[in-house]
Design a protein around this motif. Structure first.
Motif, PDB file in Angstrom:
ATOM      1  N   HIS A  94       0.794  -1.296   0.083  1.00  0.00           N
ATOM      2  CA  HIS A  94       0.127   0.013  -0.107  1.00  0.00           C
ATOM      3  C   HIS A  94       0.853   1.409   0.049  1.00  0.00           C
ATOM      4  O   HIS A  94       0.553   2.128  -0.711  1.00  0.00           O
ATOM      5  N   ALA A  95       2.010   1.401   0.675  1.00  0.00           N
ATOM      6  CA  ALA A  95       2.869   2.488   0.640  1.00  0.00           C
ATOM      7  C   ALA A  95       3.492   2.696  -0.567  1.00  0.00           C
ATOM      8  O   ALA A  95       3.514   3.827  -1.068  1.00  0.00           O
ATOM      9  N   ASN A  96       3.788   1.617  -1.255  1.00  0.00           N
ATOM     10  CA  ASN A  96       4.547   1.840  -2.806  1.00  0.00           C
ATOM     11  C   ASN A  96       3.315   2.529  -3.569  1.00  0.00           C
ATOM     12  O   ASN A  96       3.799   3.135  -4.259  1.00  0.00           O
ATOM     13  N   GLY A 100       4.681   6.496  -3.377  1.00  0.00           N
ATOM     14  CA  GLY A 100       5.745   6.214  -4.152  1.00  0.00           C
ATOM     15  C   GLY A 100       6.918   5.290  -3.874  1.00  0.00           C
ATOM     16  O   GLY A 100       6.914   4.892  -2.631  1.00  0.00           O
ATOM     17  N   MET A 101       7.541   4.700  -4.772  1.00  0.00           N
ATOM     18  CA  MET A 101       8.374   3.869  -4.610  1.00  0.00           C
ATOM     19  C   MET A 101       9.783   4.362  -3.639  1.00  0.00           C
ATOM     20  O   MET A 101      10.032   5.526  -3.874  1.00  0.00           O
ATOM     21  N   PHE A 102       9.996   3.512  -2.799  1.00  0.00           N
ATOM     22  CA  PHE A 102      11.392   4.031  -1.952  1.00  0.00           C
ATOM     23  C   PHE A 102      12.428   3.042  -2.114  1.00  0.00           C
ATOM     24  O   PHE A 102      12.324   1.768  -1.856  1.00  0.00           O
ATOM     25  N   ILE A 159      10.073   5.639   7.155  1.00  0.00           N
ATOM     26  CA  ILE A 159      10.906   5.246   5.643  1.00  0.00           C
ATOM     27  C   ILE A 159      10.281   6.026   4.751  1.00  0.00           C
ATOM     28  O   ILE A 159      10.907   6.502   3.826  1.00  0.00           O
ATOM     29  N   VAL A 160       8.808   6.052   4.761  1.00  0.00           N
ATOM     30  CA  VAL A 160       8.085   6.559   3.622  1.00  0.00           C
ATOM     31  C   VAL A 160       8.456   8.034   3.644  1.00  0.00           C
ATOM     32  O   VAL A 160       8.780   8.757   2.670  1.00  0.00           O
ATOM     33  N   GLU A 161       8.226   8.955   4.843  1.00  0.00           N
ATOM     34  CA  GLU A 161       8.356  10.024   4.638  1.00  0.00           C
ATOM     35  C   GLU A 161       9.922  10.578   4.147  1.00  0.00           C
ATOM     36  O   GLU A 161       9.992  11.623   3.652  1.00  0.00           O
ATOM     37  N   GLY A 169      15.351  12.518   2.866  1.00  0.00           N
ATOM     38  CA  GLY A 169      15.049  13.509   3.619  1.00  0.00           C
ATOM     39  C   GLY A 169      13.572  13.873   3.593  1.00  0.00           C
ATOM     40  O   GLY A 169      12.472  13.358   2.619  1.00  0.00           O
ATOM     41  N   SER A 170      13.028  14.533   4.586  1.00  0.00           N
ATOM     42  CA  SER A 170      11.554  15.099   4.537  1.00  0.00           C
ATOM     43  C   SER A 170      11.667  16.619   4.305  1.00  0.00           C
ATOM     44  O   SER A 170      11.903  17.513   5.202  1.00  0.00           O
ATOM     45  N   ALA A 171      11.154  16.846   3.248  1.00  0.00           N
ATOM     46  CA  ALA A 171      11.052  18.368   2.821  1.00  0.00           C
ATOM     47  C   ALA A 171      10.276  19.138   3.763  1.00  0.00           C
ATOM     48  O   ALA A 171      10.604  20.309   4.023  1.00  0.00           O
ATOM     49  N   ALA A 172       9.054  18.444   4.294  1.00  0.00           N
ATOM     50  CA  ALA A 172       8.162  19.158   4.945  1.00  0.00           C
ATOM     51  C   ALA A 172       8.306  18.864   6.477  1.00  0.00           C
ATOM     52  O   ALA A 172       7.545  19.392   7.600  1.00  0.00           O
ATOM     53  N   GLY A 173       9.403  18.221   6.934  1.00  0.00           N
ATOM     54  CA  GLY A 173       9.652  17.893   8.438  1.00  0.00           C
ATOM     55  C   GLY A 173       9.678  18.937   9.179  1.00  0.00           C
ATOM     56  O   GLY A 173       9.173  18.993  10.379  1.00  0.00           O
ATOM     57  N   ASP A 174      10.351  20.366   8.741  1.00  0.00           N
ATOM     58  CA  ASP A 174      10.436  21.384   9.622  1.00  0.00           C
ATOM     59  C   ASP A 174       8.987  22.088   9.917  1.00  0.00           C
ATOM     60  O   ASP A 174       8.788  22.745  10.980  1.00  0.00           O
TER      61      ASP A 174
END
Length: 461
Positions: A94-96, A100-102, A159-161, A169-174
């Motif tokens: 479901h995550a894929n 999106g693929m990781f 992992i997904v984020e 990395g997480s662009a929206a993390g901040d």
């Protein structure tokens, strides 16, 4: 004859199932080389691995694998224990599909102990995990409890984020902190028709508050769930990850910098196809700084697919300009921290000069534009460390001959509250100038000045 054909077909069918979805018996593999015992198809995960992370060094034996997941237990885990297999495989699939693929292999490695001091999570970008998407956690009992499934999903959400769509990395993390996992857990349970657990997560997070971006923010109740329920469920968040990976600036396979609030709302609007500023205002409040960020984001990323009218046009006047300073880095303007870094459009490089008089800094930097222009906005980005080097007091001046200067803006006691923080300053002038100079008269006590970036702009409303 017919009976033999049926037997042969049955054998082929069973063999194919074993190759694509397999439980393992550690007794069959312990101590024997792969050449003897490993009849797995090409690309299968290894039958045993040695932990090399989080202070662990155990040998782990594979218990199960399919195209989505490989599951390993330490020796202290009681067997048989099979419920994690299907749960993990469905979660990863479901995550894929949604986010999106990781990673290149795109398989999740799940490691379990009877207990573990702290969860360990790694992605395909981490060499310590041998570039595997991997988590290592401890069971809390062996039953399929909410605690155990929640802990699995919390690891997968990280992992997904931080690795979806091939970007580290997480662009929206901040902006969203650690809250993305809230909607990820809800969506994961809902996708597997585990409604009781989805309801439990809803009840848990619908009343949860955070102190960012303001006090008592209800992330799940006022942001995540309205988007989820009105714009296609998890697919809205998958769209967000995809367009961020497609459009947001990267350096190599990592995001160049963190999103600000205006960019966050702009990209979520693009993900849903609707302007989410009203929802963001209700969820987070809104202020002039965020509005300026949103305006800039709409100018910087004008192709995101939702209806909005550009309210301003922004010209970056620093593009093509040359830089001069009163004192340069010891390695010269082209050095690793030389003055050219002031206008290289990289927020994570910096200019550094030392040996100044702490009682009288008296440092200036000057841009020579490609042609005379009005500057009505400029910004500084602070360095990556040492806040005592930040500018505190300064004056902006303009000139058309490089000799006679007119004062345009004066600032005192300015504070950069974070490292690599960009602060904007507006100027109310209408005169064109060819040269613009900043005279810095004080910092916060160091004999050095450092600035990551200095940009000049013209804003047309």
């Amino acid at each position: 004859m017919t009976t033999n054909i049926l037997k042969t077909l049955s054998l082929i069918f069973v063999t194919s199932l074993i190759c694509s979805c397999s439980d393992d018996d550690p007794a069959d593999t312990g101590g024997l080389p792969d050449a003897i015992v490993n009849s797995d198809p090409a690309g299968s995960p290894p039958r045993n691995i040695i932990e090399s992370w989080a202070g662990h060094n155990n040998e782990l034996f594979r218990q199960y694998f399919d195209n989505n997941v490989a599951v390993y237990y330490s020796d202290d885990v009681a067997r048989p224990l099979e419920w994690p297999f299907e749960f993990l495989s469905k979660t990863t699939e479901h995550a894929n599909d949604v986010y999106g693929m990781f990673g290149i292999e795109n398989r999740l490695y799940a490691v379990f102990h009877t207990s573990s001091p702290a969860p360990y999570v790694a992605t395909a970008f981490d060499s310590q995990s041998e570039n595997r998407n991997l988590f290592d956690i401890g069971f809390n009992g062996y039953e399929m409890s909410g605690t155990n499934t929640d802990n699995i999903l919390l690891s997968v959400s990280k992992i997904v984020e931080t690795s979806s769509n091939g970007i580290s990395g997480s662009a929206a993390g901040d902006v969203w902190g650690d809250t993305f996992s809230q909607i990820f857990l809800y969506d994961a349970y809902a996708s597997q028709q585990m409604q009781a657990d989805a309801d439990r997560i809803f009840g848990q997070y619908n009343t949860a508050t955070a102190n960012f971006p303001r006090e008592n923010t209800y992330w799940f109740r006022d942001w995540y769930y309205p988007i989820y329920s009105n714009y296609g469920g998890g697919q809205a968040f998958g769209n967000f990850f995809r367009i961020v990976a497609q459009y947001y600036p990267t350096t190599g396979n990592s995001f160049s910098h963190d999103m600000n609030m205006g960019e966050f709302v702009h990209f979520f609007s693009g993900a849903t196809g609707e302007d989410l500023l009203p929802l963001a205002t209700e969820a987070f409040g809104w202020n002039d700084e965020w509005q300026d960020q949103l305006i800039t984001a709409r100018a910087d990323f004008p192709t995101l697919n939702y209806p909005f009218e550009p309210v301003v046009y922004i010209t970056d006047l620093t593009l093509g300009a040359t830089i001069t300073v009163s004192a340069d880095n010891g390695n010269g303007p082209e050095g690793a921290e030389g003055s050219l870094k002031l206008i290289d459009n990289d927020l994570f490089s910096k200019f550094l000069v030392g040996g100044l008089d702490t009682n009288n800094i008296n440092f200036w930097m000057q841009q020579d534009l490609t042609e005379a222009a009005v500057v009505n906005k400029y910004n500084f980005t602070s360095g990556n460390d040492a806040p005592e080097r930040d500018p505190k007091n300064w004056e902006l001046l303009g000139s058309n001959d490089g000799t006679t200067w007119t004062s345009l803006d004066t600032r005192t006691n300015e504070v950069f509250t974070g490292r690599n923080q960009t602060r904007d300053f507006e100027v109310d002038i209408e005169t064109v100038y060819k040269y613009y100079r900043i005279n810095i008269t004080a910092n916060y006590g160091s004999d050095a000045i450092q600035i990551s970036e200095w940009r000049l702009y013209y804003i047309l409303e």
